[in-house]
Write an enzyme that holds these catalytic residues in place. Sequence first.
Site, mmCIF file in Angstrom:
data_model
loop_
_atom_site.group_PDB
_atom_site.id
_atom_site.type_symbol
_atom_site.label_atom_id
_atom_site.label_comp_id
_atom_site.label_asym_id
_atom_site.label_seq_id
_atom_site.Cartn_x
_atom_site.Cartn_y
_atom_site.Cartn_z
ATOM 1 N N ARG A 102 0.860 -1.037 -0.026
ATOM 2 C CA ARG A 102 -0.015 0.061 -0.027
ATOM 3 C C ARG A 102 0.927 1.256 -0.178
ATOM 4 N NH1 ARG A 102 -5.311 1.342 3.481
ATOM 5 N NH2 ARG A 102 -5.985 -0.181 2.035
ATOM 6 N N HIS A 129 -7.257 0.509 -6.487
ATOM 7 C CA HIS A 129 -7.420 -0.317 -5.409
ATOM 8 C C HIS A 129 -8.115 -1.636 -5.704
ATOM 9 C CE1 HIS A 129 -7.816 -1.667 -1.381
ATOM 10 N NE2 HIS A 129 -8.544 -0.667 -0.792
ATOM 11 N N GLN A 132 -10.129 -4.069 -3.407
ATOM 12 C CA GLN A 132 -11.453 -3.588 -3.146
ATOM 13 C C GLN A 132 -12.186 -4.149 -3.924
ATOM 14 O OE1 GLN A 132 -12.182 -2.143 -0.065
ATOM 15 N NE2 GLN A 132 -14.263 -2.671 -0.684
ATOM 16 N N ASP A 220 -17.373 6.824 -1.267
ATOM 17 C CA ASP A 220 -16.119 6.723 -0.420
ATOM 18 C C ASP A 220 -15.908 7.961 0.089
ATOM 19 O OD1 ASP A 220 -13.813 5.946 0.464
ATOM 20 O OD2 ASP A 220 -12.793 5.824 -1.471
ATOM 21 N N CYS A 260 -16.213 1.171 0.612
ATOM 22 C CA CYS A 260 -15.218 0.448 1.012
ATOM 23 C C CYS A 260 -14.828 0.671 2.423
ATOM 24 C CB CYS A 260 -14.261 0.927 -0.006
ATOM 25 S SG CYS A 260 -13.621 2.427 0.119
ATOM 26 N N ARG A 288 -13.788 -8.956 1.621
ATOM 27 C CA ARG A 288 -12.343 -8.747 1.215
ATOM 28 C C ARG A 288 -11.349 -9.951 1.644
ATOM 29 N NH1 ARG A 288 -9.980 -3.452 1.446
ATOM 30 N NH2 ARG A 288 -8.258 -4.512 0.622
HETATM 31 N N1 NVA Z 1 -10.263 6.366 -1.179
HETATM 32 C C1 NVA Z 1 -9.729 5.902 0.134
HETATM 33 C C2 NVA Z 1 -9.925 4.712 0.343
HETATM 34 C C3 NVA Z 1 -9.473 4.113 1.570
HETATM 35 C C4 NVA Z 1 -9.766 2.508 1.759
HETATM 36 C C5 NVA Z 1 -8.179 6.333 0.220
HETATM 37 O O1 NVA Z 1 -7.600 6.277 -0.626
HETATM 38 O O2 NVA Z 1 -7.853 6.940 1.394
HETATM 39 N N1 CP Z 2 -11.170 -0.377 2.439
HETATM 40 C C1 CP Z 2 -9.989 -0.314 2.799
HETATM 41 O O1 CP Z 2 -9.021 -0.856 2.064
HETATM 42 O O2 CP Z 2 -9.612 -0.372 4.124
HETATM 43 P P1 CP Z 2 -8.444 -0.190 4.912
HETATM 44 O O3 CP Z 2 -7.901 1.389 4.536
HETATM 45 O O4 CP Z 2 -8.829 -0.245 6.194
HETATM 46 O O5 CP Z 2 -7.549 -1.410 4.641
#
Ligand code: NVA
Ligand code: CP
Length: 308
Positions: A102, A129, A132, A220, A260, A288
């Site tokens: 990540r 992502h 997801q 989101d 998500c 997930r």
């Molecule tokens: N769009 C959000 C998703 C978190 C799972 C982010 O990138 O923070």
């Molecule tokens: N939806 C998702 O990826 O959640 P986290 O940021 O908690 O991993």
Amino acid sequence: MDLISIFDLSHAELKAILEKAAELKKKRREGVKTSTDLEGKTLALIFEKPSTRTRVSFEVAMRELGGKVLSLNWNELQLGRGERVQETAKVLSSYVDAVMIRAYRHATVEEFAHYASIPVINGLTDFEHPCQTLADLMTIQEYKRQLAGVNVAWFGDGNNVCNSLIGGAALTRMNMRVACPKGYEPDEGIVERAKNMGCEVLITANAEEAAIDTDVLYTDVWVSMGDEAEREQRMTDLQIYQLNEDLVKRAKKDAILMHCMPVHIGEEMTEVVMNSVNSVIFEQAENRLHAQKALLLHLLFSTKNPLL
Ligand code: NVA
Ligand code: CP
């Protein structure tokens, strides 16, 4: 094989992953012991940003499949002190069987995958992502009994999650509508690619237009990780895209509500909507685990240890 973008999967691979995920979910619910197909395999998880669902679901998935996990924060590694991604990728390739990363920049994950000789999984970047999306497709399939022809409406920021979902829609022949203000559209290249695959993608500034008769309403956070400096502006710009009762009323009666997570209650989604009977956000989060198990089996089970 890597999963950096949802487009890395063919239609057939995606279908196989979703079928396997459904089978694994059923077995787990029935209390049937999961196979230990990944015994002897180690997955490293590298986090440059926080995570709850991705971290825990990957860790549990790997353990339940008989494998092991190393969960590493970016700053605990020499990466945090300036060691380059490429050397890190080469070194980790000699220790573990796969890496999930990540990262802030999508290019970081692409670079890691380029230099690694093991499967690399994108656990979220500023651009996509895909993990997801696997869980999202699984959830839509469960509730709508099909994917082809399902109308999905996205509200708010056309972000990383939205980009991958558009790709997922293209691969499964769902129709996408994205309601967002100017400047918050999903990636143009992804939208074009989806359209070229025959996917209907409507981008509109009108939230009501997107909501009418839709099967799925999805939102989101308005401030993704890395966008914190724009918080105030985003709160103003995205306000009219909130998933609230008024908007939900315009969709089909049995439309499901997706997010998500994490949810910023009262911003992109109201508490009433989040807790309404049509909300499937916790099922989505659970999926997930099942979807990533199927993904790990797809990426790792066929990779034979050359020493054996
Ligand atoms: N769009 C959000 C998703 C978190 C799972 C982010 O990138 O923070
Ligand atoms: N939806 C998702 O990826 O959640 P986290 O940021 O908690 O991993």
